[in-house]
Enzyme design. Structure first.
Site, mmCIF file in Angstrom:
data_model
loop_
_atom_site.group_PDB
_atom_site.id
_atom_site.type_symbol
_atom_site.label_atom_id
_atom_site.label_comp_id
_atom_site.label_asym_id
_atom_site.label_seq_id
_atom_site.Cartn_x
_atom_site.Cartn_y
_atom_site.Cartn_z
ATOM 1 C CG ASP A 190 -2.080 0.656 1.173
ATOM 2 O OD1 ASP A 190 -2.625 1.470 0.106
ATOM 3 O OD2 ASP A 190 -2.911 0.598 1.989
ATOM 4 C CG ASP A 214 -9.525 2.179 -0.550
ATOM 5 O OD1 ASP A 214 -9.161 1.089 -0.541
ATOM 6 O OD2 ASP A 214 -8.951 3.045 0.130
HETATM 7 C C1 DGJ Z 1 -5.767 1.971 1.789
HETATM 8 C C2 DGJ Z 1 -6.154 0.848 1.067
HETATM 9 O O1 DGJ Z 1 -6.477 1.244 -0.255
HETATM 10 C C3 DGJ Z 1 -7.121 -0.137 1.802
HETATM 11 O O2 DGJ Z 1 -7.291 -1.300 1.067
HETATM 12 C C4 DGJ Z 1 -6.489 -0.674 3.054
HETATM 13 O O3 DGJ Z 1 -5.445 -1.329 2.834
HETATM 14 C C5 DGJ Z 1 -6.118 0.623 3.847
HETATM 15 N N1 DGJ Z 1 -5.250 1.480 3.126
HETATM 16 C C6 DGJ Z 1 -5.332 0.243 5.240
HETATM 17 O O4 DGJ Z 1 -4.834 1.346 5.699
#
Ligand code: DGJ
Length: 701
Positions: free
Chosen positions: A457, A519
């Site tokens: 990430d 997301d």
């Molecule tokens: C952002 C990501 O896009 C999410 O899927 C998740 O992993 C969160 N960060 C975790 O902090």
């Protein structure tokens, strides 16, 4: 193939041609489009070379690599500066045909064969400019390299990868823009006089713009007409410039934004690689060219064109709130559903119970997981699944052990407190000691729990930059960490992510065969995101999860079938607590996975046809994937809001054999390809808002 006649350079794969020539020491661009012969016979009379005899002034000529300060007043590809000059005048010196594509230390299309290197020199600047061209089946890879041959430093205010100058005409531009939770909106607009720029100054690719643009003719549609696509293999600041001049000539420049890096004597700087594709099969044709190029030449061959594991990710069901007991139950509940991989997301390390701390402290939180990660990994294996784990390698929390020890490792400007976003800072990945440390910390975890999967990430655009070198250095440092991880742990599949699709680009795809697309897991909104992403990026790179309803991002409730159908158009996964599902929903998960696995090879490797755009009309979404041999097709249709007393418009399949007979499994019907394509099908989704239909189509004769 590279053909050269009398200083005319013709690059072709037999389907597209790209040509330029030398006139008065300058490289003049002459053609990009459908394949032409351009041989000795037709050369003299063809527009491709007869410009050699014209004397178009610099103000109007089509250039191969435009410069600043020599009477071409449009946007340049290079703007270099010394104490003596802010203009350049690179003159043609010669060319070489290299037997293979040189490695230049950055991600690029793989397996490049013969490469044309054109050398130019500026005597006053004392610098050599090399332009590299490699023809692939379906596209052209280009980059530029500058060597400072002088005794003085040269400042590079601008040095892009490629330019394409188009002759006078009417053009539309298609770019992709967005925001967190709503990435990849395609925007089509007429090119009008002036400069349109799509860029990122966030140090990462960004949710806002993607390093892609497509130029089309006003009558180009999804399936017909000229389409010219441009994409950059890079994951940092970038610039895509589209300038229509006063004569209606269109210039497209693209590359990394350097903002004044300095090249010391003898130093060489290479731009990232740009990929250019042409299709006369419309926007869809352009997408299929990008997909094939990326599937075959960009994605890590260990994973390219291979089935992806069906993942169950912990984020939306647990967020930071889990302990060993809860996690073990989460794992146990997932057994026997067909799920291949449990991915433990954020929250397993340091004191991470919220997003306020611990990034950089890559050691397990023993309060949450007293038996450690190995026990979690073994629990997964015992239930017949593999284990994957989340990292955010480039981030550091000001509240962390790492920051206490090494505050200077965060990107910073001396004397100024770092600005925070999501309570975090970014590490200075231009420093090798920082990358070494993070590699060591990750390697220790990998050794401990043997994950088969990492979710990488990155939630922090770069700020507090002390020099323009930091931006490029950061990206190169990040790539070097990827290099080491993929080399030393080749079996680990790394999913890219950046608050969803904030760093979805070809640079990351070189290392991460799939990227978390957004997301936003609301299947209707997600369909729009996936539709936009598919303009450039193949389905096998889109990581998509089925989540609970009401959806956490939009509050919307959609049928379970729709959620599965949309997520199946790429790498299917789940992001919910399967223990909380009803018995019927569990059965549906099993069915979805079984069905997906049956069609996965087709979905991941087939040709994508976008049949209905969710951005238009009633908002229906329809995509079809057809196997390369045209023997199978997979169709997902999702309606918009239900309209009473209004039949759904027909969908017209594409890419099938006209005379072949196909079985449409769900309809129990046998239909000829011609009838499915030209006659069409009336969709029969569930009768509710956003109802879906999935069709499996197989050639029987
Ligand atoms: C952002 C990501 O896009 C999410 O899927 C998740 O992993 C969160 N960060 C975790 O902090």
């Amino acid at each position: 193939m590279i053909k050269i006649y009398d200083d005319v350079f013709h690059l072709t794969d037999g389907k597209f041609s790209y040509a330029f020539f030398v006139r008065g020491g300058k490289l003049i661009h002459s053609y990009f489009g459908r394949a032409v012969k351009c041989d000795e016979t037709s050369l003299a009379g063809s527009v491709i070379a007869d410009g050699k005899n014209e004397n178009t002034g610099a103000d109007a000529a089509l250039f191969e690599f435009p410069e600043q300060g020599r009477c071409d007043f449009r946007a340049p590809c290079i703007a270099a500066e010394t104490d003596k000059t802010i203009s350049t005048d690179f003159r043609y010196k010669g060319y070489e045909i290299l037997s293979s594509k040189p490695d230049f230390g950055m991600p690029a299309l793989r397996y490049g064969g013969e490469t044309l290197a054109v050398r130019l020199y500026d005597d006053v600047l004392g610098a050599e400019l090399s332009l590299y061209y490699t023809v692939y089946d379906g596209g052209l890879a280009r980059r530029a390299e500058l060597k400072n041959c002088s005794k003085e430093p040269v400042r590079l205010n601008k040095f892009l990868s490629a330019c394409a100058d188009f002759p006078q005409g009417n053009y539309d531009l298609i770019n992709i823009c967005g925001r967190w939770g709503a990435e990849f909106n395609p925007v089509r607009s007429a090119a009008t006089q002036g400069v349109k720029t799509f860029c990122s100054s966030r140090g990462v690719t960004s949710h806002q713009h993607n390093p892609f643009v497509c130029a089309v003719k006003p009558d180009t549609s999804e399936e017909a007409g000229d389409a010219y696509g441009f994409n950059l293999i890079y994951s940092g600041n970038f610039t895509v410039e589209c300038e229509l001049d006063e004569k209606s000539q269109l210039r497209i420049n693209l590359g990394a934004t350097l903002g004044g890096i300095v090249l010391q004597p003898s130093e060489v700087f290479s731009t990232p690689e740009a990929v250019l594709v042409y299709s006369h099969g419309g926007i869809g044709g352009m997408s299929r060219k990008f997909h094939a190029l990326f599937n075959n030449y960009l994605i890590n061959p260990a994973f390219a064109n291979k089935p992806r594991p069906v993942v169950l990710n912990s984020w939306e069901s647990c967020y930071f709130d889990f302990d060993e007991k809860k996690l073990f139950k989460f794992i146990d509940d997932a057994g026997n559903l067909g799920i291949d991989m449990i991915v433990l997301d954020d929250g397993w390390f340091g004191k991470r119970n919220s997003d306020t701390c611990s990034l950089g402290d890559w050691f397990v939180n023993r309060q949450k997981l007293p038996s450690g990660l190995k026990a979690v990994s073994e629990r997964c294996k015992a239930r017949g699944m593999q284990f994957g784990i989340w990292f955010e390698p480039e981030a550091i929390s000001p509240v962390s052990e790492l920051f206490k020890k090494h505050p200077e490792w965060a990107l910073h400007v001396e004397g100024r407190e770092g600005a925070q976003m999501r309570n975090q800072l970014a590490l200075d990945f231009s420093l090798s000691e920082v990358v070494d440390y993070i590699y060591g910390a990750m390697a220790e975890i990998i050794e401990e729990c043997s994950p088969a999967y990492i979710k990488w990430d990155m939630n922090r655009p770069l700020s507090d930059i002390s020099s323009p070198h930091k931006y490029v250095g950061f990206v190169k440092g990040m790539y070097s960490l990827y290099e080491r991880l993929t080399e030393n742990y080749p079996q680990v599949l790394i999913e890219g992510c950046s608050s969803g699709g904030g760093r979805f680009d070809a640079g990351i795809l070189y290392y991460s065969p799939l990227i978390w697309t957004s997301d936003d897991t609301d299947a209707y909104r997600r369909a729009k995101i996936q539709y936009g992403a598919s303009l450039v990026y193949p389905l096998q790179t889109l990581s998509n999860h089925v989540s609970v309803c009401p959806n956490h991002q939009t509050g919307r409730t959609l049928p379970f079938k729709t959620r599965g159908a949309v997520a199946s158009l790429g790498c299917l996964g789940y992001e919910l607590d399967v223990g909380k599902l009803t018995k019927e929903e569990r059965e549906q998960v099993k069915e979805q996975i079984k069905d997906y696995k049956k069609s996965a090879a087709l979905i991941l490797k087939g040709d994508l046809f976008r049949l209905a755009s969710p951005y238009e009309g009633g908002g229906a979404f329809c995509e079809e994937v057809v196997s390369k041999d045209k023997s199978q097709a997979y169709v997902v249709y999702v309606r918009g809001l239900v309209e009473p007393n209004l039949p759904l418009p027909r969908i017209h399949l594409r890419g099938l054999e006209e005379n072949a007979l196909y079985r449409v499994e769900e309809r129990g019907a046998q239909v000829f390809g011609s009838d499915l394509m030209y006659g069409g099908l009336r969709p029969q989704p569930e009768c509710c808002d956003f109802g879906a239909e999935i069709l499996h189509i197989t050639k029987i004769a």
